[in-house]
Scaffold this motif. Structure first.
Motif, PDB file in Angstrom:
ATOM      1  N   TYR A  51      13.410   1.727 -24.010  1.00 56.45           N
ATOM      2  CA  TYR A  51      14.330   0.644 -23.637  1.00 56.45           C
ATOM      3  C   TYR A  51      14.668  -0.198 -24.861  1.00 56.45           C
ATOM      4  O   TYR A  51      15.825  -0.567 -25.064  1.00 56.45           O
ATOM      5  CB  TYR A  51      13.711  -0.237 -22.545  1.00 56.45           C
ATOM      6  N   LEU A  97      19.602  -3.957 -19.093  1.00 60.44           N
ATOM      7  CA  LEU A  97      18.349  -3.282 -19.424  1.00 60.44           C
ATOM      8  C   LEU A  97      17.146  -4.203 -19.578  1.00 60.44           C
ATOM      9  O   LEU A  97      16.014  -3.777 -19.324  1.00 60.44           O
ATOM     10  CB  LEU A  97      18.535  -2.463 -20.702  1.00 60.44           C
ATOM     11  N   ARG A 111      13.349  -3.374 -18.457  1.00 56.82           N
ATOM     12  CA  ARG A 111      12.328  -3.232 -19.497  1.00 56.82           C
ATOM     13  C   ARG A 111      11.144  -4.156 -19.225  1.00 56.82           C
ATOM     14  O   ARG A 111       9.992  -3.762 -19.356  1.00 56.82           O
ATOM     15  CB  ARG A 111      12.924  -3.553 -20.868  1.00 56.82           C
ATOM     16  N   LEU A 160      22.465   5.285 -21.052  1.00 56.26           N
ATOM     17  CA  LEU A 160      21.946   4.983 -19.722  1.00 56.26           C
ATOM     18  C   LEU A 160      21.444   6.247 -19.027  1.00 56.26           C
ATOM     19  O   LEU A 160      20.401   6.225 -18.359  1.00 56.26           O
ATOM     20  CB  LEU A 160      23.027   4.313 -18.861  1.00 56.26           C
ATOM     21  N   LEU A 184      20.271   2.468 -12.970  1.00 52.94           N
ATOM     22  CA  LEU A 184      20.847   2.960 -14.219  1.00 52.94           C
ATOM     23  C   LEU A 184      22.000   3.924 -13.977  1.00 52.94           C
ATOM     24  O   LEU A 184      22.852   4.103 -14.858  1.00 52.94           O
ATOM     25  CB  LEU A 184      19.767   3.648 -15.048  1.00 52.94           C
TER      26      LEU A 184
END
Length: 188
Positions: free
Chosen positions: A65, A79, A83, A140, A183
């Motif tokens: 990530y 993200l 993460r 992604l 995602l």
């Protein structure tokens, strides 16, 4: 006068899809109850190995990530929360030393191949820099593939892990499946 429909008409199925993951995790944990009160010699060693591997896998995923966030700053808003959750997973398994929430990104923004901080022993991410090749959609997709592979591997490991560690593993696998959905939701 009725109000016009909201532009977010797809919010219902998204919520239902995410909620569909929870019963699967509960079903899996129900099948792995095992010897809660029995001898812990074999179960303890298996649980310790499973926790160590899960922590390592989550740390490596957090590094992946980091690499994508460094290479694709426009994706950081999407993200960073995912993460942070991966870092919490690593800590829940007893890890988190390598994957702190304020850790600096481990890859160069150019995404040049050859930047490696991961041993590749778990298979979840061979190299964080591999996640950032291509465009945003490819980055992604790479993260989604890593999350999917790790969630699948964790589900398969449930049979060999006793009690509470199995429940934690199932819960984190379900969270990984939800991450895959988040995602990839733009692909549909």
């Amino acid at each position: 006068m009725p109000f016009p429909p909201s532009p977010r008409t797809r919010s219902g199925p998204r919520r239902r899809s995410l909620l569909a993951v929870a019963p699967a995790a509960l079903a899996l944990t129900g099948c792995t109850g095992g010897d809660v009160g029995g001898p812990a010699a074999d179960g303890s060693a298996a649980a310790d190995r499973a926790r160590a591997r899960a922590a390592r896998d989550s740390e490596e995923l957090a590094e992946r990530y980091d690499a994508v966030i460094a290479a694709r700053p426009g994706l950081a808003g999407l993200l960073r929360p995912l993460r942070e959750e991966v870092v919490r997973h690593a800590r829940a398994f007893g890890g988190g030393r390598k994957a702190s929430p304020s850790a600096p990104p481990s890859a160069s923004p150019s995404g040049v191949s050859g930047v490696s901080g991961v041993s590749g022993t778990s298979g979840a991410a061979a190299s964080p820099s591999a996640a950032v090749l291509g465009n945003d959609k490819d980055a992604l997709a790479g993260l989604a593939a890593a999350e999917r592979e790790l969630a699948d591997r964790r589900v398969k490991a449930l049979g060999g892990v006793p009690g509470e560690p199995a429940r934690l593993l199932a819960s984190v696998a379900a969270a990984g499946a939800a991450h895959v959905y988040l995602l990839t939701k733009g692909d549909a």
